[in-house]
Structure formats: C-alpha cells, structure tokens
Design a protein around this motif. Structure first.
Motif, PDB file in Angstrom:
ATOM      1  N   PRO A 669       0.801  -1.233   0.000  1.00 33.59           N
ATOM      2  CA  PRO A 669       0.000   0.000   0.000  1.00 33.59           C
ATOM      3  C   PRO A 669       0.833   1.282   0.000  1.00 33.59           C
ATOM      4  O   PRO A 669       0.334   2.350  -0.344  1.00 33.59           O
ATOM      5  CB  PRO A 669      -0.819  -0.107   1.293  1.00 33.59           C
ATOM      6  N   THR A 670       2.130   1.173   0.384  1.00 32.43           N
ATOM      7  CA  THR A 670       2.964   2.388   0.473  1.00 32.43           C
ATOM      8  C   THR A 670       3.617   2.742  -0.868  1.00 32.43           C
ATOM      9  O   THR A 670       4.220   3.794  -1.001  1.00 32.43           O
ATOM     10  CB  THR A 670       4.093   2.201   1.521  1.00 32.43           C
ATOM     11  N   ILE A 671       3.508   1.842  -1.861  1.00 33.23           N
ATOM     12  CA  ILE A 671       4.163   2.095  -3.160  1.00 33.23           C
ATOM     13  C   ILE A 671       3.272   2.996  -4.017  1.00 33.23           C
ATOM     14  O   ILE A 671       2.110   2.664  -4.265  1.00 33.23           O
ATOM     15  CB  ILE A 671       4.428   0.777  -3.924  1.00 33.23           C
ATOM     16  N   PRO A 672       3.789   4.133  -4.487  1.00 31.19           N
ATOM     17  CA  PRO A 672       2.977   5.030  -5.325  1.00 31.19           C
ATOM     18  C   PRO A 672       2.519   4.347  -6.619  1.00 31.19           C
ATOM     19  O   PRO A 672       3.188   3.445  -7.130  1.00 31.19           O
ATOM     20  CB  PRO A 672       3.946   6.181  -5.653  1.00 31.19           C
ATOM     21  N   HIS A 673       1.378   4.785  -7.152  1.00 28.86           N
ATOM     22  CA  HIS A 673       0.761   4.173  -8.322  1.00 28.86           C
ATOM     23  C   HIS A 673       1.721   4.120  -9.512  1.00 28.86           C
ATOM     24  O   HIS A 673       1.807   3.099 -10.205  1.00 28.86           O
ATOM     25  CB  HIS A 673      -0.515   4.944  -8.710  1.00 28.86           C
ATOM     26  N   VAL A 674       2.469   5.205  -9.738  1.00 27.72           N
ATOM     27  CA  VAL A 674       3.352   5.256 -10.906  1.00 27.72           C
ATOM     28  C   VAL A 674       4.429   4.173 -10.817  1.00 27.72           C
ATOM     29  O   VAL A 674       4.790   3.536 -11.820  1.00 27.72           O
ATOM     30  CB  VAL A 674       3.967   6.669 -11.088  1.00 27.72           C
TER      31      VAL A 674
END
Length: 693
Positions: A669-674
């Motif tokens: 959940p902490t990884i940004p979408h890009v």
C-alpha cells in the motif's frame, strides 16, 4: 543524448539479427531493458573444490581427484562409468555418449577436475556428462576468481551468446542509467544496492563476490529483485480484484446476521449438523453478500470437509432474492455429483436445478439455454460449457467455481460478463487441494480466504500402508477379502509418463489381471479415453454397488463419493504429488467402517520418494501434507500449470522466498501508483494484461 533503454529495441545490439531477435522474444526480451532484467537464475561456482563427502543431489559442484575405476557398463543403455576418488570419498561420473579417446583419457590413476550436477543414479550420487579435464596432480591450475552467470535460455540460443549480449547491455547501462522503481526508504530499510549497481553486480559478479550468498540467492542485489518481482505479481493480482470490484453487485443478504429461509429449510432436511468451521465460513460469506460489491472468496477445505453444503447454502441466498446461481466444476464426474447433491437438497424446496455440460447437445441444450435466459432455471450446474458465448442468464448473481486450480484466472473471470446488466456476479471459489498459506497469499492475492479446517463427525480415519509391488498377490487377496465382506475397493493406476494413452493401457492391464485372479468379483474399468457416457455408466454401477472393484486412472481424483468403498490401492504412488495422493486417499473413509489405503510402490524408492510416502503415512491433515508437498516439489506442481502460468517468476521462488510474502502485503500500500505500473511493466509485461480480463 539521453537514451531510454526501456524503448531501445534489442535489434540495435551488435549480433542481433532477425533470427536471434525472434529467439530473444520467446524469452520476453524485446528491449535492452528487458535484457538487463533477464538476470542469471544461478551461477556456476568454479572458485572452489568440493569434498565428495559433502555433495548432495541437485548440487552443482566442482570436484577433483584421481580415477579409481573405469569400466563400460552394459544395461538398458550402455555407459562409461568412471569412479573419481578424493580423500573424503568416491563418486561415479557417468557418460552415455563417449568415445574410445575419452575412455583412455579417464584411465585409472589419472588426476581429473570436473564440474556438473549431482544426481541420484544406480550407484548412489553420480555426475552425468560432467565437464572435465585431466590436470597435473602436483600443480593443478588455479581456480576461477569469479562466478559464471547462467541465464534462462530458449532453443537455439547459447549461454555464450547471451553473456555477450548482456555485456553490451551493461556498457549501455553505464551511459544511460535506469530510474529506480522502489522508494528510497525501502532501499535503506533493507540495505539494498541501488538499481543500476544491483543489475551490474548480478550480471557480472566481481572478483571477491560473496559466492555462497549468490549461489543461495541470498545476496542483497538478488533479494531486491525478488522483492520487486513479488510486488509486481501482487499488484497484478490486485488489479484483477480492482477490475472486478469497481463494478457493483447485487446485495443478497440484508445484514450478516439474517437467517436464510431456504437455508433453514434445507438444513432441517439434512441428516447431519454443520460443523463449527462450516458455520464460520458461511458467516464470512454472509458478510460479503451484504455488500454492494462482488464477493471474491476462496474456500479451502480438506477432502470430505463439506464444501458442497456451503456452496448450496450460498446459492440459496441468491435464489431467495430472485437471482440465479451457476456452479462450475472441472470434470463431468464432479459436476454430476454436485448436480445430484443440489437436486436432492433443492428440489424439495421448489427450486429448479439445471444441467449444462459438453455432452448436452442439440434440442436438450437449446432447451437449457432458453430456460436460463428466461430465468426458469434457478441454479445451473455444469462444466466449462458454462463459459461459452451463447450461454445467457436472466439474472446471474453468484458463480461458484470448484477446484479453481483446474481453471485459469481467465476462465473464471469470463463468467463475470454474464451477470445481470450493470451488475457483476459474486464469486465463491472452492478447492479441496489445501494450499499452503505461503502460496495462498501469493497465488490468490485477488481473493479473500476462508478455511474449513474440521471434518464432519463420523468420518473414519484411513489407515495408510506402504508396500512394495512384490507383495501384489497379498494385496489382491486383501481386495478379495474386503469385497466378500460386502465392501467395495478402488484400484488406481498411475504412470510416470504424462501420456494418457499409457495410463489407460496400465489400467486395462490391471483390470485384466484382477478379472483373471478374482473371477467371482465384478470389476469395472474407467479411464480418460472412454466416452463420457461410458465413464458415467461404469461410475454409476460402482456407486450403486453393482461393481465390487473399480480400476481407474487418476480421473477419480476429486468428488467421487461412494460410502461403501473402504479400500483403495494406489499403484506407483511415488510418481504422484502428495496433494494428489491425499485427494485419492479421500475416496475412502466416507462410510462408517474402518478404511484402508495401500500405496504399492515400485522399488527402488529414492530418498525423496520414501520421505513423501512417509508423510502420507504419518498425517491425514491436508494442510500439513500440502506444506510438505510444496517443500518437496515446488509451487508449479502444487497449484497446477494453469494457475502458475500467471506466476512465471524469473528471480523468485515461493518456497525459498516465503518470508517476503507477509512483508509484501505490508509494504504494497505504500508504493505510489506510478511505481506500481513500472514494476508490473518491468517484471510481468504483457502477462499483466490478464488483470484486465
């Protein structure tokens, strides 16, 4: 000028013509970035000499010693057997293709250095066709100072060619570094090297590299890519989930505590009560069905734990609200069994249960299709025939998929298109193949999981016996005794070859032998090459007690329920996985008499074979057996190829790297979408498209 290596065509590298390019594309390599991420899956360690006493099957080793014996062995295949000896022990080097010159070079007394994989052979541990050279015992050549990378290949592409191309790509990487795809905070937390440094290190480990860490896949550079790949796979499965749950679903339960009127009626007619585990799973399902988004739930339950009842009670929730339910099984035998159970439970409630399988053709099929489209069928049971385009529902709100690992994610998702307009059906996925927790977390990240972890009262413990095939007459006598006492028996034939034809031949031979030896018993035969109708007739004759013994291939693995069968013989059990053997064993122990499973193996048994059969003898817990199966055989075998087709890992190994799986759930959940999209593109590429089905 900056060059983006993710866009740079592989054809721009020196030595990549049309033919090589086509081969590289088979490996998923279309750009220079793809090549850089085509990392070595192992290394050849020629930096040390192994003592013979320390080698194990599967090790890739460099040995050195003198030749103690040299002889040509005449067997099924003629071979040159050379015994190499050092101060700690001796091991055979075996060559099936050899010349007179080779035999002379490896004469007794010669001092040899060789490299190869250790296997279990006829004399114990052996090296088949190792690379070797005769060296001077008093002054052997120096050892290599670095590791040699070994890459995944495809036919017609050599390691040397791939190593040369990777070196070109590394030169370009120095000039045009790649952007990192995981946040700096994670790199610091786990002390990973920076992306470009990690790529260079793994393609070309420097002199003084940590050899043992690289060989064991524990080096921080490898571990960062294991984490990346597992994250990419996790995000792809979450995309599957999101692509479904972005749509609304019918609310089938007012609130999770609401009793089902149909369910109460059905339960009142059953000769048994639900177990606590079944009730707990039904509670999970009720919570899901009370939401306006599609349920995506996997129910795991051991053989005989009562998943079918749970599926039926769930289907009644849909019918009660005026919707339809579809129940899909991978084989007609299993689907027919579900049909019988559902009709028995639901027909008294005034609910119409339909049937749709490949063998339903012509006017009968047209009639079923019309009834489904008009809403005259409340619950339909069938096989993959339910996927077909011309199958239309009036108000489908629930799909139950049994033995999910026999289908692909694609197939399961194809049914989501068949819901009521604007709504996506709820999905209940069931499996009687207990999936180890590590695999469930990774392979089924798109599903919530419930487990039925207790068996209904009255189920008999099955005593498991392991015997060599030399005691066949004794086993046949045991079958005869059981049948004369009014019981029935299964005799299951397996073969190491994947060929169904050979399996059928083995079953036919056993059928003939039993008919000759036990002329007073009625003995049936069922195998994969028979027509569906013929199979069904034989199965019915066995279920109704007309037949005493059923000789079968593994087609009877799931879902066949004959309470009077109390004995199962499984030939060559060493050739099947533990989970499959556990499934087969679960065909007996369904009545009220003591039941037995005889595992009749063909000696000699390998160490692994012995260990596997011992697990089965010691445990009747499907989850314990599944964990051991994963340890011994790996995830591809445990899950089935259709499921693992989505899990073609380059760097990761679900058993070896299972400690990362809980971490993945926490950090995802902490990884940004890009960055998520970058990871998916980098590690899965086009295979991520299944998420959009």
């Amino acid at each position: 000028m900056a060059v983006n290596l993710s866009d740079m065509d592989i054809g721009e590298l020196k030595g990549v013509g049309a033919a090589v390019k086509e081969k590289l594309q088979k490996l998923g390599i279309a750009t220079v970035q793809d090549l850089l991420f085509h990392l070595p899956f192992r290394y050849e360690d020629r930096s040390r000499i192994w003592p013979v006493s320390k080698i194990q099957a599967g090790d890739l080793v460099q040995l050195q010693g003198s030749i103690a014996r040299n002889r040509v062995v005449q067997g099924k295949r003629r071979s040159l057997e050379v015994v190499l000896q050092d101060e700690t022990g001796a091991v055979a080097l075996r060559f099936y293709y050899f010349s007179a010159a080779q035999s002379r070079a490896l004469q007794e007394g010669a001092f040899v250095r060789c490299f190869g994989e250790v296997r279990m052979g006829r004399t114990g541990f052996e090296l088949y066709h190792p690379e070797y050279r005769v060296v001077d015992a008093s002054a052997p050549p120096p050892l290599d100072g670095q590791l040699t990378p070994v890459y995944p290949l495809t036919e017609g592409l050599q390691q040397t060619r791939l190593r040369q191309l990777c070196q070109q790509a590394l030169v370009l990487l120095k000039r045009h570094p790649l952007k990192d795809s995981i946040p700096g905070e994670l790199i610091s937390r786990y002390q990973f090297p920076e992306l470009n440094e990690a790529i260079s290190y793994l393609h070309h480990p420097p002199v003084g590299a940590d050899v043992s860490a690289l060989v064991a896949f524990r080096h921080p550079a490898q571990q960062r890519f294991v984490l990346e790949e597992l994250l990419a796979h996790h995000f792809s499965l979450l995309s599957v989930r999101e692509s479904i749950q972005v749509h609304p679903a019918a609310v089938l339960v007012e609130n999770a505590q609401t009793e089902s009127a149909y369910g109460a009626q059905m339960l009142a007619g059953l000769p048994f009560q639900l177990t606590r585990a079944q009730q707990r799973v039904l509670d999970d399902i009720s919570v899901d069905l009370a939401k306006p988004i599609p349920m995506l739930r996997l129910v795991q339950g051991d053989v005989g734990s009562g998943k079918t009842v749970v599926a039926a009670l769930t289907a009644l929730r849909a019918v009660e609200k005026g919707y339809q339910a579809a129940v899909m099984a991978p084989t007609e035998i299993l689907a027919e069994q579900h049909l019988r159970s559902f009709q028995q439970w639901m027909t008294p409630l005034g609910i119409t249960v339909g049937w749709l399988a490949g063998k339903v053709k012509g006017k009968k099929r047209d009639k079923v299709l019309a009834e489904l489209a008009e809403g005259e069928v409340d619950v339909v049971v069938g096989t993959h025939a339910l996927f077909q385009d011309d199958v239309k529902f009036k108000a489908l709100a629930l799909i139950v998929v049994d033995e999910q690992h026999r289908f692909g994610v694609h197939q399961r998702l194809a049914l989501k298109e068949k819901g009521v307009e604007g709504l996506v059906p709820h999905q209940l996925v069931m499996t009687a193949t207990p999936i180890p927790r590590t695999l469930a977390m990774s392979a089924y990240a798109d599903l919530d999981t419930s487990v039925i972890d207790e068996l209904p009262p009255g189920r008999q413990k099955i005593e498991t016996v392991v015997l060599p095939a030399s005691r066949r007459e004794e086993v046949i006598a045991r079958v005869h005794h059981a049948c004369r006492e009014g019981r029935q028996a299964y005799w299951v034939c397996t073969l190491i070859e994947e060929s169904e034809a050979l399996q059928c031949q083995a079953a036919e031979a056993s059928h003939q032998l039993l008919q000759q030896t036990l002329p007073d018993l009625k003995i049936g035969l069922v195998h994969g090459r028979q027509k569906a109708q013929e199979k069904a007739q034989v199965m019915d004759a066995f279920k109704t007690g007309v037949l005493d013994v059923l000789v079968a291939t593994t087609v009877i693995e799931v879902g066949v329920d004959v309470p009077n069968a109390s004995l199962i013989i499984i030939e060559n059990p060493e050739r099947l996985g533990l989970a499959q053997l556990h499934q087969l064993r679960g065909r007996v122990g369904r009545g009220h008499v003591a039941s037995f499973c005889v595992l009749m193996y063909s000696p000699p048994l390998s160490q692994t074979g012995r260990a596997r059969l011992q697990v089965l003898r010691d445990s009747d817990n499907g989850f314990v057996i599944a964990e051991k199966d994963l340890e011994l055989r790996g995830p591809g075998e445990v899950l089935g190829t259709r499921q693992t087709g989505l899990m073609q890992f380059h760097m990761s190994d679900l058993e070896r790297d299972k400690n990362w799986l809980p971490v993945i759930k926490d950090i995802a959940p902490t990884i940004p979408h890009v960055l998520r999209e970058q990871l998916k593109h980098r590690w899965i590429g086009d295979r991520a498209a299944y998420a959009e089905v």
